[in-house]
Design a protein around this motif. Structure first.
Motif, mmCIF file in Angstrom:
data_model
loop_
_atom_site.group_PDB
_atom_site.id
_atom_site.type_symbol
_atom_site.label_atom_id
_atom_site.label_comp_id
_atom_site.label_asym_id
_atom_site.label_seq_id
_atom_site.Cartn_x
_atom_site.Cartn_y
_atom_site.Cartn_z
ATOM 1 N N PHE A 1 -0.443 12.511 3.701
ATOM 2 C CA PHE A 1 0.274 11.324 3.215
ATOM 3 C C PHE A 1 1.772 11.621 3.370
ATOM 4 C CE2 PHE A 1 -3.780 11.237 1.020
ATOM 5 C CZ PHE A 1 -4.124 9.884 1.023
ATOM 6 N N THR A 2 2.521 10.643 3.893
ATOM 7 C CA THR A 2 3.965 10.852 4.044
ATOM 8 C C THR A 2 4.705 9.714 3.336
ATOM 9 O OG1 THR A 2 4.299 9.503 6.024
ATOM 10 C CG2 THR A 2 3.512 11.759 6.368
ATOM 11 N N HIS A 3 6.016 9.780 3.301
ATOM 12 C CA HIS A 3 6.763 8.710 2.641
ATOM 13 C C HIS A 3 6.810 7.459 3.512
ATOM 14 C CE1 HIS A 3 9.664 10.826 5.077
ATOM 15 N NE2 HIS A 3 10.412 9.745 5.070
ATOM 16 N N ARG A 4 6.297 7.523 4.756
ATOM 17 C CA ARG A 4 6.292 6.330 5.626
ATOM 18 C C ARG A 4 4.878 5.826 5.903
ATOM 19 N NH1 ARG A 4 11.006 5.564 8.606
ATOM 20 N NH2 ARG A 4 9.781 4.553 10.213
ATOM 21 N N GLY A 5 3.868 6.667 5.620
ATOM 22 C CA GLY A 5 2.493 6.266 5.913
ATOM 23 C C GLY A 5 1.580 7.474 5.958
ATOM 24 N N MET B 1 0.839 -1.212 0.000
ATOM 25 C CA MET B 1 0.000 0.000 0.000
ATOM 26 C C MET B 1 0.872 1.259 0.000
ATOM 27 S SD MET B 1 -3.018 1.257 2.548
ATOM 28 C CE MET B 1 -4.093 -0.085 2.163
ATOM 29 N N LEU B 2 1.963 1.175 0.772
ATOM 30 C CA LEU B 2 2.871 2.325 0.843
ATOM 31 C C LEU B 2 3.429 2.634 -0.542
ATOM 32 C CD1 LEU B 2 4.094 4.248 2.916
ATOM 33 C CD2 LEU B 2 6.020 2.686 3.127
ATOM 34 N N GLU B 3 3.786 1.576 -1.274
ATOM 35 C CA GLU B 3 4.349 1.741 -2.605
ATOM 36 C C GLU B 3 3.316 2.408 -3.521
ATOM 37 O OE1 GLU B 3 7.460 1.365 -3.159
ATOM 38 O OE2 GLU B 3 7.131 2.035 -5.218
ATOM 39 N N ARG B 4 2.062 1.942 -3.402
ATOM 40 C CA ARG B 4 0.994 2.463 -4.260
ATOM 41 C C ARG B 4 0.732 3.959 -3.963
ATOM 42 N NH1 ARG B 4 -4.526 2.058 -4.067
ATOM 43 N NH2 ARG B 4 -4.597 0.761 -2.213
ATOM 44 N N LEU B 5 0.869 4.313 -2.664
ATOM 45 C CA LEU B 5 0.544 5.688 -2.278
ATOM 46 C C LEU B 5 1.763 6.616 -2.299
ATOM 47 C CD1 LEU B 5 -1.929 5.010 0.683
ATOM 48 C CD2 LEU B 5 -2.471 5.425 -1.712
ATOM 49 N N ARG B 6 2.904 6.046 -2.645
ATOM 50 C CA ARG B 6 4.141 6.841 -2.600
ATOM 51 C C ARG B 6 4.027 8.185 -3.346
ATOM 52 N NH1 ARG B 6 8.790 5.475 -0.629
ATOM 53 N NH2 ARG B 6 8.380 3.257 -0.606
ATOM 54 N N PRO B 7 3.372 8.222 -4.525
ATOM 55 C CA PRO B 7 3.290 9.516 -5.239
ATOM 56 C C PRO B 7 2.559 10.603 -4.444
ATOM 57 C CG PRO B 7 2.547 7.686 -6.634
ATOM 58 C CD PRO B 7 2.733 7.132 -5.270
ATOM 59 N N LEU B 8 1.850 10.190 -3.390
ATOM 60 C CA LEU B 8 1.068 11.190 -2.642
ATOM 61 C C LEU B 8 1.848 11.827 -1.489
ATOM 62 C CD1 LEU B 8 -2.418 9.437 -2.371
ATOM 63 C CD2 LEU B 8 -1.609 11.056 -4.084
ATOM 64 N N ALA B 9 3.090 11.380 -1.239
ATOM 65 C CA ALA B 9 3.845 11.915 -0.097
ATOM 66 C C ALA B 9 3.842 13.444 -0.157
ATOM 67 C CB ALA B 9 5.261 11.370 -0.101
ATOM 68 N N GLY B 10 3.400 14.059 0.912
ATOM 69 C CA GLY B 10 3.332 15.525 0.983
ATOM 70 C C GLY B 10 1.946 16.077 0.700
ATOM 71 N N VAL B 11 1.034 15.220 0.203
ATOM 72 C CA VAL B 11 -0.326 15.705 -0.101
ATOM 73 C C VAL B 11 -1.168 15.695 1.180
ATOM 74 C CG1 VAL B 11 -2.486 15.129 -1.301
ATOM 75 C CG2 VAL B 11 -0.295 14.951 -2.508
#
Ligand code: FAD
Length: 392
Positions: free
Chosen positions: A229-233, A200-210
């Protein structure tokens, strides 16, 4: 051996408030802290501006195995009492959101306020001083400190919780409670970012910072605040709040566009302009990167005209009924507070005194009373510290 009426272990928010109040009553008070500066958590709090209380603070904003315990202290010393103190010192403040009061200037002003109060009332402060041993004798407590021994009639444990070990947080207060036969409820990190499973983290990675204004719920607990959303969760106020209620294996539900019926909105958009790309339509409601990710997940993709009602419902579900199981939390390393602690059933709710050990008090975060995010934890520290200060 030096003698004091009261020794307070911990020069944090609770300990300093207690000491100043006891000093005001003419008590001879010593505050010891193993750190080399007082009020370090105040200093770093609220992004350096200290969210020192909340206009709406009340028992409903606290978690405890004994939810009624905090009522008395919060009534005896309220947020309005602390605000009056802040105003007496001429400290400018503002309400940021949801009743949260922050200094206009710096959290250092709150530390200085407490130091001045202690000084005015004759409190002795010893920093870089660790408590190595505490023992009860007939008339009080004997403490072996790293730089000598002292005796006191009242011993106040204000040593905080386990969060941020890098700043010297330890389980000291819980160990001391157990030493005196006082029960401690299970402790766990709270107000803490949550982590996600690797896929899931991989899938959401583009959202880090949103960040989105979301409604996040877990069981009956529900918070409408920002989610990040962060790069860790996941983090942000809504996630920190819900983390205090979440347990391993629990599901969390998120509405990322609360208050809007996305299905109806997309249907209307499709009727108006079927050639509009799904991503463009979504971007009117959601941050661009989130709109892109949601659109990409809808493999049929393309234009709104290509999407059935069923597909639009699926998109609405993904945005407003997203359910997932966090992998865990970031732990004490980044948790703002510790949930659980000294069992309040063993304490007097008016004075914070241990019922079974005369002269022993527990205040602040070490006690099983944990506030929501938003100034509630400092208010508990001020209120419980003030109550013990009237009793030592
Ligand atoms: P602490 O402030 O933790 O003080 C305990 C003191 O005891 C420390 O000085 C420590 O050095 C000392 N000590 C510990 N063990 C020993 C020992 N063995 N011997 C001697 N001394 C010892 N809450 C809010 O309400 N608003 C905010 O804006 C806010 N922001 C926060 C930001 C961060 C990054 C963190 C980590 C927490 C934040 N909190 C906030 C929570 C708040 O800081 C705590 O709830 C509060 O500080 C608890 O006060 P306390 O006096 O009980 O404990």
């Amino acid at each position: 051996m030096e003698r004091f009426d009261a020794v307070v272990i911990g020069a944090g928010a609770a300990g300093m408030m207690c000491a100043a109040e006891a000093g005001k009553r003419g008590r001879r008070v010593l505050v010891v802290d193993h750190a080399d500066a007082p009020g370090e958590k105040i200093r770093i709090s609220g992004g350096g501006r200290c969210n020192f209380t909340n206009l709406n603070a009340g028992p409903q904003n606290y978690l405890s195995q004994n939810p009624g315990f905090c009522i008395s202290a919060l009534r005896r010393y309220t947020q309005h009492d602390f605000i009056a103190l802040v105003e007496r010192y001429g400290i400018a403040y503002h309400e940021k959101t949801l009743g949260q009061l922050f200094c206009d200037g710096s959290s250092r002003q709150i530390v200085d306020l407490m130091l001045t109060e202690m000084k005015r009332h004759g409190v002795t402060l010893r920093l870089s001083t660790a408590v190595e041993e505490a023992a009860h004798d007939g008339e009080g407590f004997r403490l072996r400190l790293s730089n000598g021994s002292v005796h006191c009639r009242s011993l106040v444990v204000a040593s905080g919780g386990k969060s941020i070990p890098k700043m010297g947080a330890t389980g000291f207060g819980y160990d001391l409670a157990r030493q005196f036969g006082i029960p401690v409820t299970e402790t766990r990190p709270a107000l803490v970012p949550l982590t996600l499973e690797p896929t899931m983290l991989e899938r959401l990675r583009p959202l880090a910072g949103v960040s989105v204004d979301a409604v996040v719920s877990c069981g009956k607990a529900r918070f409408a605040e920002a989610m990040l959303f962060t790069h860790r969760g996941l983090s942000g106020p809504a996630i920190l709040q819900i983390s205090s209620y979440w347990r391993e294996g629990d599901e969390i539900a998120v509405a990322m566009l609360p208050g809007a019926d996305l299905f109806e909105e997309l249907r209307a958009a499709r009727a108006r302009n079927g050639r509009q790309a799904l991503q463009t339509a979504l971007a009117q409601f959601l941050p661009r990167r989130l709109a892109q990710l949601v659109a990409e997940a809808e493999k049929a993709g393309g234009n709104l005209a290509d999407l059935s009602d069923k597909a639009l419902r699926r998109i609405d579900e993904a945005v407003n009924r997203w359910r997932f199981k966090p992998a865990g939390s970031e732990g004490y390393r980044t948790a703002e507070v510790t949930l659980g602690g000294v069992d309040t059933r063993a304490l007097d709710s008016r004075t914070m005194a241990a019922k079974a050990v005369p002269g022993l008090f527990f205040i602040g975060e070490v006690v099983d009373v944990t506030g929501w995010l938003g100034g509630y934890n400092f208010q508990w520290a001020w209120s419980s510290g003030w109550c013990a200060g009237q009793a030592v």
